[in-house]
Design an enzyme around this catalytic site. Structure first.
Site, PDB file in Angstrom:
ATOM      1  N   ASP A 144       1.627   5.260 -14.523  1.00 15.43           N
ATOM      2  CA  ASP A 144       0.458   6.157 -14.570  1.00 15.43           C
ATOM      3  C   ASP A 144       0.886   7.621 -14.606  1.00 15.43           C
ATOM      4  OD1 ASP A 144       1.393   5.866 -11.898  1.00 15.43           O
ATOM      5  OD2 ASP A 144      -0.507   6.587 -11.087  1.00 15.43           O
ATOM      6  N   GLU A 180       1.270   5.059  -8.790  1.00 19.27           N
ATOM      7  CA  GLU A 180       2.082   5.937  -7.918  1.00 19.27           C
ATOM      8  C   GLU A 180       1.366   7.246  -7.674  1.00 19.27           C
ATOM      9  OE1 GLU A 180       4.897   9.117  -6.786  1.00 19.27           O
ATOM     10  OE2 GLU A 180       3.662   9.037  -8.584  1.00 19.27           O
TER      11      GLU A 180
HETATM   12  C1  LIG Z   1       0.954  10.458  -0.592  1.00 21.94           C
HETATM   13  S1  LIG Z   1       0.795   9.794  -2.130  1.00 21.94           S
HETATM   14  C2  LIG Z   1       0.794  11.172  -3.167  1.00 21.94           C
HETATM   15  C3  LIG Z   1       2.001  11.256  -3.982  1.00 21.94           C
HETATM   16  C4  LIG Z   1       2.242  12.618  -4.546  1.00 21.94           C
HETATM   17  N1  LIG Z   1       3.485  12.570  -5.276  1.00 21.94           N
HETATM   18  C5  LIG Z   1       3.864  13.542  -6.094  1.00 21.94           C
HETATM   19  C6  LIG Z   1       5.221  13.414  -6.716  1.00 21.94           C
HETATM   20  O1  LIG Z   1       3.153  14.481  -6.377  1.00 21.94           O
HETATM   21  C7  LIG Z   1       2.343  13.657  -3.435  1.00 21.94           C
HETATM   22  O2  LIG Z   1       3.412  13.839  -2.841  1.00 21.94           O
HETATM   23  O3  LIG Z   1       1.319  14.294  -3.142  1.00 21.94           O
HETATM   24 ZN   LIG Z   2       6.084  10.672 -10.611  1.00 20.32          ZN
HETATM   25 ZN   LIG Z   3       3.509  12.757 -10.243  1.00 18.80          ZN
END
Ligand SMILES: CSCC[C@H](NC(C)=O)C(=O)O
Ligand SMILES: [Zn+2]
Ligand SMILES: [Zn+2]
EC number: 3.5.1.14
Length: 404
Positions: free
Chosen positions: A77, A142
C-alpha cells in the site's frame, strides 16, 4: 529512441497500480506479483487473515531448506496524495528527462519490493540457487499501522513454519551518498487524554475547568518534549557521532478538542499526542512518566489508541552473522553506511518484537527524503544501481553459513 531497461519498466508498472489508502487496489497488485513470480520461477501463495487484505508470499527454495530462511518484506500500500500539488499524475509513473520517476510509492516502498524481485531474477539468470530459502512477503496496510497485515502474519502458524532467521524491510532515502541502515525503531504510542471539569458562563472565573486541567497536562508533556529536543541538540554517542532523531523520544500534540459555544465553559476537553519512544528509554519507565503527567489531574483519563510494547533493536556487531554479511558486502562495494534508529514505525517492529533480527534498508542514496510528500521520486540510475546492490546482497545473505 532509447529503450528503457526492462527492470525500470516493471517498476513503473507496479507504481501505476493504485494501492492507495484508504481503498487500495490489492487485486491488481496481487495479479502483478503472481505474474512476476511465474516469470521469475519462484513459488507463490496468497495468505489471507482478513478478507480483502492479501499477503502475497513468494518463495525461492534454498539448497538446504531446513536452515533458517530469509524474509524480504515490503508493503504494497501507499499513502494518499494531494493531487493538485503534484507536477504530474502520481499514478502515471512519469519519467522526467533527467530519469526521475515521479510516483507515489517510488520511495515508499514499491522500489524496494521490485528490487527484491529483480535481484532474484538476476541471480536465477546466473544459474544461482541460495543455500537458504528466501521468502518475499508483500504485505497490505503498513501505512495504516499493519494491524491487518504484518501484525497478523507474524502471529500465524504460516509465519512460524517459514523458520525465518533474518529479515530485510524498508529504510529511508538519504540526500547524501551514504546508505541509511536502520537496526531499530522508536515505539509508536498514540494517546488521547480526556479531562472533565466544571461548566458555567463564559464571562466568569469558573474553577477546575476541563480546559485548565488539560492545559496543565499538556504543559508537562511539552516540557518533556523540550528536554528531549535539547538532548537531540547536545548529545553525542560514545564514538563521537551526534544524536539522531531516533536516539531521543518525541512528543507532539496533534489533536485538540473542546467546546461547543463561545460563552459556555466546556465540560470536557481532549488532547491527542503522537509519542515515539526511543530504544534508549525503558518502556515501562516511560509509561510511568506519562501516567504521572496525566493522573496528577483529578479525574483525567488516558487512552492508548496505538501502543507498541517493544522497542528492542537488532544487534549490529560481530555476534550477528547477518549484520556481518551485510556490512562486509557494503565495504566490498565501497558503500558507506549510516546506522540509525528509525524515527517512525515500519513493519519491522513486528518482526523484531518476536525476536527476529531485521534491518531497514532502501537503496535510495543522493535523493531527497520524499516519502509521504508531494512529487515522491526516484531516479532510474539510482534504482538500477540498487538492483546491483540487492543482487549481490541476496547472493551473500542466501549463502550465510555456507562453507566456501
Ligand atoms: C503506528 S503505525 C503508523 C506508521 C507510520 N509509518 C511511517 C513510515 O510513516 C508512522 O510511523 O506514523
Ligand atoms: Zn513504507
Ligand atoms: Zn509510508
Amino acid at each position: 529512441m532509447v529503450t528503457e531497461h526492462p527492470a525500470v519498466s516493471r517498476f513503473r508498472e507496479y507504481l501505476r497500480i493504485k494501492t492507495v489508502q484508504p481503498n487500495p487496489d490489492y487485486d491488481s497488485s496481487t495479479a502483478f506479483l503472481l505474474r512476476e513470480a511465474k516469470e521469475i520461477g519462484v513459488s507463490s501463495r496468497i495468505l489471507t487473515y482478513v478478507p480483502g487484505k492479501p499477503i502475497v508470499l513468494l518463495t525461492w527454495e534454498g539448497r538446504d531448506p531446513k536452515l533458517p530462511a530469509i524474509l524480504l518484506n515490503s508493503h504494497t500500500d501507499v499513502v494518499p496524495v494531494f493531487e493538485d500539488k503534484w507536477i504530474c499524475d502520481p499514478f502515471e509513473a512519469k519519467k522526467l528527462e533527467n530519469g526521475d520517476i515521479v510516483a507515489r510509492g517510488a520511495q515508499d516502498m514499491k522500489c524496494v519490493g521490485t528490487s527484491y524481485l529483480e535481484a532474484i531474477r538476476n541471480l536465477k539468470a546466473k544459474g544461482k540457487q541460495p543455500l537458504r530459502t528466501i521468502h518475499l512477503s508483500f504485505v497490505p496496510d503498513e501505512e495504516i499501522g499493519g494491524v491487518d497485515g504484518m501484525a497478523k502474519f507474524v502471529k500465524s502458524q504460516d509465519f512460524r513454519d517459514l523458520n525465518i532467521g533474518f529479515a530485510l524491510d524498508e529504510g529511508l532515502a538519504n540526500p547524501s551518498d551514504a546508505l541509511k541502515v536502520f537496526y531499530g525503531e522508536r515505539a509508536p504510542w498514540w494517546i488521547i487524554v480526556t479531562t472533565k471539569g466544571n461548566t458555567g458562563h463564559g464571562s466568569q472565573f469558573i474553577q477546575d475547568t476541563a480546559v485548565s486541567k488539560l492545559n496543565k497536562i499538556i504543559n508537562r508533556f511539552l516540557e518533556f518534549r523540550a528536554s528531549q529536543e535539547r538532548q537531540l541538540e547536545i548529545s553525542v554517542h560514545p564514538d563521537g557521532r551526534k544524536y539522531n532523531l531516533g536516539d531521543v523520544s518525541s512528543v507532539n500534540l496533534t489533536i485538540l478538542q473542546a467546546g461547543i459555544q463561545h460563552n459556555v465553559i466546556p465540560l470536557e476537553a481532549k488532547a491527542g499526542f503522537d509519542i515515539r519512544v526511543s530504544p534508549n528509554f525503558d518502556l515501562l519507565r516511560f509509561k510511568q512518566i506519562i501516567e504521572e503527567f496525566v493522573y496528577t489531574e483529578p479525574g483525567a483519563e488516558l487512552e492508548y489508541v496505538q501502543y507498541h510494547g517493544d522497542n528492542s533493536v537488532t544487534t549490529i556487531d560481530d555476534s550477528n552473522i547477518w549484520w556481518v554479511a551485510f556490512r562486509d558486502l557494503c565495504q566490498k562495494r565501497n558503500i558507506s553506511i549510516e546506522t540509525e534508529i528509525f524515527p517512525a514505525a515500519t513493519d519491522s517492529r513486528y518482526i523484531r518484537e518476536i525476536g527476529i533480527p531485521a534491518l531497514g534498508v532502501s537503496y535510495i542514496k543522493n535523493t531527497p527524503v520524499l516519502l509521504h510528500d508531494h512529487n515522491e521520486r526516484l531516479n532510474e540510475k539510482i534504482y538500477l544501481e540498487g538492483l546491483e546492490f540487492y543482487t549481490d546482497l541476496l547472493g551473500v545473505l542466501g549463502d550465510v553459513g555456507a562453507t566456501q
